[in-house]
Scaffold this active site. Structure first.
Site, PDB file in Angstrom:
ATOM      1  N   LYS A  30      18.328  21.136   5.195  1.00 44.68           N
ATOM      2  CA  LYS A  30      17.824  21.579   6.647  1.00 44.68           C
ATOM      3  C   LYS A  30      16.525  21.642   6.410  1.00 44.68           C
ATOM      4  O   LYS A  30      15.415  21.272   7.684  1.00 44.68           O
ATOM      5  CB  LYS A  30      18.455  22.066   7.530  1.00 44.68           C
ATOM      6  CG  LYS A  30      19.367  22.361   7.249  1.00 44.68           C
ATOM      7  CD  LYS A  30      20.671  21.006   8.020  1.00 44.68           C
ATOM      8  CE  LYS A  30      21.524  20.482   7.063  1.00 44.68           C
ATOM      9  NZ  LYS A  30      22.365  19.235   7.388  1.00 44.68           N
TER      10      LYS A  30
ATOM     11  N   ASP B  52      20.510  14.202   7.689  1.00 50.17           N
ATOM     12  CA  ASP B  52      21.886  14.650   7.579  1.00 50.17           C
ATOM     13  C   ASP B  52      21.344  15.296   6.065  1.00 50.17           C
ATOM     14  O   ASP B  52      22.677  15.072   5.166  1.00 50.17           O
ATOM     15  CB  ASP B  52      23.090  14.242   7.921  1.00 50.17           C
ATOM     16  CG  ASP B  52      23.860  14.814   7.695  1.00 50.17           C
ATOM     17  OD1 ASP B  52      25.584  14.029   7.341  1.00 50.17           O
ATOM     18  OD2 ASP B  52      24.131  16.124   7.831  1.00 50.17           O
TER      19      ASP B  52
HETATM   20  C1  7JV Z   1      26.617  22.884   1.354  1.00 49.67           C
HETATM   21  O1  7JV Z   1      27.366  23.465   2.735  1.00 49.67           O
HETATM   22  C2  7JV Z   1      27.803  22.806   3.472  1.00 49.67           C
HETATM   23  C3  7JV Z   1      28.111  23.874   4.785  1.00 49.67           C
HETATM   24  C4  7JV Z   1      28.554  24.856   4.529  1.00 49.67           C
HETATM   25  C5  7JV Z   1      28.639  25.895   5.937  1.00 49.67           C
HETATM   26  C6  7JV Z   1      28.829  25.565   6.968  1.00 49.67           C
HETATM   27  C7  7JV Z   1      27.368  23.869   7.051  1.00 49.67           C
HETATM   28  C8  7JV Z   1      27.282  23.407   5.997  1.00 49.67           C
HETATM   29  C9  7JV Z   1      26.904  22.440   6.425  1.00 49.67           C
HETATM   30  C10 7JV Z   1      27.480  20.967   7.270  1.00 49.67           C
HETATM   31  C11 7JV Z   1      26.745  19.824   6.866  1.00 49.67           C
HETATM   32  O2  7JV Z   1      27.122  18.814   8.171  1.00 49.67           O
HETATM   33  C12 7JV Z   1      25.494  19.518   6.385  1.00 49.67           C
HETATM   34  N1  7JV Z   1      25.170  18.153   6.162  1.00 49.67           N
HETATM   35  C13 7JV Z   1      24.034  18.276   5.637  1.00 49.67           C
HETATM   36  N2  7JV Z   1      23.624  18.926   4.686  1.00 49.67           N
HETATM   37  C14 7JV Z   1      23.891  19.958   4.542  1.00 49.67           C
HETATM   38  O3  7JV Z   1      23.472  20.772   4.010  1.00 49.67           O
HETATM   39  C15 7JV Z   1      24.938  20.212   5.489  1.00 49.67           C
HETATM   40  C16 7JV Z   1      25.898  21.801   4.682  1.00 49.67           C
HETATM   41 MG    MG Z   2      25.853  17.446   8.560  1.00 52.19          MG
END
Ligand code: 7JV
Ligand code: MG
Length: 215
Positions: free
Chosen positions: A144, A141
């Site tokens: 990516k 997590d």
């Molecule tokens: C910083 O971006 C946030 C975001 C913005 C839009 C869509 C998804 C995400 C997102 C969602 C997650 O669950 C995440 N889990 C782990 N590392 C992440 O960078 C991450 C990013």
């Molecule tokens: Mg995540």
């Protein structure tokens, strides 16, 4: 703004959650993210899938890459029997500091080790640091782009054994196409996709569960 989002999330936990009660910590964070401020925790919908996969795996050794504020760390650790250990890696010191306090509020600090640093630097040292052979369960997590290199590194360091389960968040949003291609078309893994939504939203996302078939 004077405070950071992780600090505001921690304040919501300290005000609304019962010390020593992991479920109240989870509920306080989900409430904060639904009603006050979105944050990138795995969330309640994907979190329920995470719970099921952890429970069916019954892991003794757990690795989490990407701690953030410790939400999924608490979700996983609350399901583990007393003798088990969870190692979670966070490269951002400020996130790690908040996570340690969230984990402590849940009363789970004795079962968790929060490591600060880059996963690529720390993975090769884990066998020696913790006297472990392989991880029964890995939760990806973090960034990516690091999913694929890090699962390859886990293989090369002998930290995956037959039956090890790797669960990856955000394989749709933000997405990890190279990782998905690898685990879905490599005979070393048996993979399945769990359709869900980006935490606290209606945007499509999902988790990929990949079981290592052995060398
Ligand atoms: C910083 O971006 C946030 C975001 C913005 C839009 C869509 C998804 C995400 C997102 C969602 C997650 O669950 C995440 N889990 C782990 N590392 C992440 O960078 C991450 C990013
Ligand atoms: Mg995540």
């Amino acid at each position: 703004t004077r405070t950071t989002r992780p600090q505001r999330l921690l304040q919501a936990v300290s005000i609304n959650a019962v010390r020593g009660d992991p479920d109240s910590v989870i509920k306080a964070i989900d409430h904060f993210c639904k009603h006050t401020e979105w944050a990138m925790n795995v969330g309640d919908e994907k979190g329920a899938i995470l719970d099921l996969v952890v429970m069916e795996t019954c892991p003794s050794t757990v690795l989490e890459l990407g701690t953030y504020c410790g939400y999924s760390t608490v979700r996983i650790t609350r399901l583990l029997p007393p003798a088990t250990k969870l190692i979670t890696v966070e490269m951002n010191p400020e996130y790690a500091h908040v996570a340690r306090q969230v984990i402590q509020h849940a009363g789970l600090q004795d079962k968790v080790c929060v490591l600060e640093g880059e996963s690529a630097d720390l993975i090769p040292k884990m066998a020696n640091m913790f006297g472990i052979q392989a991880f029964d369960f890995v939760f990806l997590d973090h960034w990516k782009d690091h999913y694929l290199p890090d699962i390859r590194l886990l293989e090369d360091c002998g930290l995956l054994a037959q039956g090890s389960v790797v669960l990856a968040d955000n394989v749709v949003c933000p997405g990890a196409p190279d990782y998905l291609n690898y685990v879905r078309y490599n005979l070393k893994y048996s993979s399945r996709f769990y359709q869900a939504h980006l935490e606290y939203t209606r945007v499509l996302d999902g988790l990929e569960r990949s079981e290592y078939q052995g060398d």
